[in-house]
Design an enzyme around this catalytic site. Sequence first.
Site, PDB file in Angstrom:
ATOM      1  N   HIS A  31      12.469   7.712 -16.894  1.00  0.00           N
ATOM      2  CA  HIS A  31      12.301   9.170 -16.934  1.00  0.00           C
ATOM      3  C   HIS A  31      13.504   9.884 -17.536  1.00  0.00           C
ATOM      4  O   HIS A  31      13.425  11.069 -17.873  1.00  0.00           O
ATOM      5  CB  HIS A  31      11.972   9.726 -15.540  1.00  0.00           C
ATOM      6  CG  HIS A  31      13.104   9.777 -14.586  1.00  0.00           C
ATOM      7  ND1 HIS A  31      13.274   8.892 -13.550  1.00  0.00           N
ATOM      8  CD2 HIS A  31      14.151  10.643 -14.488  1.00  0.00           C
ATOM      9  CE1 HIS A  31      14.343   9.213 -12.850  1.00  0.00           C
ATOM     10  NE2 HIS A  31      14.909  10.267 -13.408  1.00  0.00           N
ATOM     11  N   ASP A  62       9.423   2.768 -13.614  1.00  0.00           N
ATOM     12  CA  ASP A  62      10.471   3.689 -14.059  1.00  0.00           C
ATOM     13  C   ASP A  62      11.740   2.913 -14.417  1.00  0.00           C
ATOM     14  O   ASP A  62      12.736   2.935 -13.695  1.00  0.00           O
ATOM     15  CB  ASP A  62      10.744   4.710 -12.950  1.00  0.00           C
ATOM     16  CG  ASP A  62      11.620   5.870 -13.413  1.00  0.00           C
ATOM     17  OD1 ASP A  62      11.860   5.979 -14.630  1.00  0.00           O
ATOM     18  OD2 ASP A  62      12.055   6.654 -12.549  1.00  0.00           O
ATOM     19  N   SER A  93      20.019   9.331 -11.307  1.00  0.00           N
ATOM     20  CA  SER A  93      18.911   8.534 -11.825  1.00  0.00           C
ATOM     21  C   SER A  93      19.402   7.445 -12.760  1.00  0.00           C
ATOM     22  O   SER A  93      20.305   7.664 -13.564  1.00  0.00           O
ATOM     23  CB  SER A  93      17.930   9.419 -12.603  1.00  0.00           C
ATOM     24  OG  SER A  93      17.101  10.123 -11.748  1.00  0.00           O
TER      25      SER A  93
END
Length: 256
Positions: free
Chosen positions: A65, A109, A206
């Site tokens: 992402h 992801d 992330s």
Amino acid sequence: MIGLQKFLLFHLLMCLEQNVLGSEIIHGEKAPENSMLYMASVQNNRGHVCGGFLVSEDFVITAAHCEKNNLTRVVLGNHNLKKVDNNRHRSVVKKCKHPSYKTPASGNDIMLLKLSKKARLDNRVQIIPLPRTDNKLKDREVCRVAGWGFTETGGKVVNMLRAVDVPLVNLEVCKTNWKYISFNLPPNVICAGGYETDKGFCQGDSGGPLVCNGLAVGVVSFNMRKICDYPNVPNVYTDISKYLPWIHNILKKKTC
């Protein structure tokens, strides 16, 4: 009141895919300069947007992402992003996003970034090993996550790399907690931190690694949207052991 709370949490989760940047470290500490030498700051033209980690001289793993942030470069060997050594910059020449990735909420992801030039391994930059396909993790095992993300909900990214120890959460317990707020976890994930503890990740972390026993076993994926006021539901990581054939194929071919 309980019904209203569940409705509000459900609404937040429906927005998850629209604004997931990962997370910063909550209730952690500055990482010593001689530790976590595999950490990478994944950046665009404005600076740090995601974490990552070096798995070969040519490739960094991060979250899929993160691609939406127009990634342009990776910085290695610098815990302090205000004191970046230009020799540690590497341009991103290829983004190998998992072919089944759609959104963080649907899973897969994970992404590999091909670097423009091989990393020079030394006392500031090192590769972190990956787990085996039959990797076994123990409930409540203490692992570590690090990043340059927010230190509180609604905060901002930091210059110094921070790290925190987080306990693994049994996957069935994790599924139950997320299902309680009307969200079904995607397959191939690991849960750690954020639940029964005030420690975890937040926006800006992330793509960073969940490290257990010296191995990168997970990739920071998502928490309850922008809410890092733990404890709440467990933090969610992509389970690297489920993607090893795909990863090793890319590392071998040096392309995707």
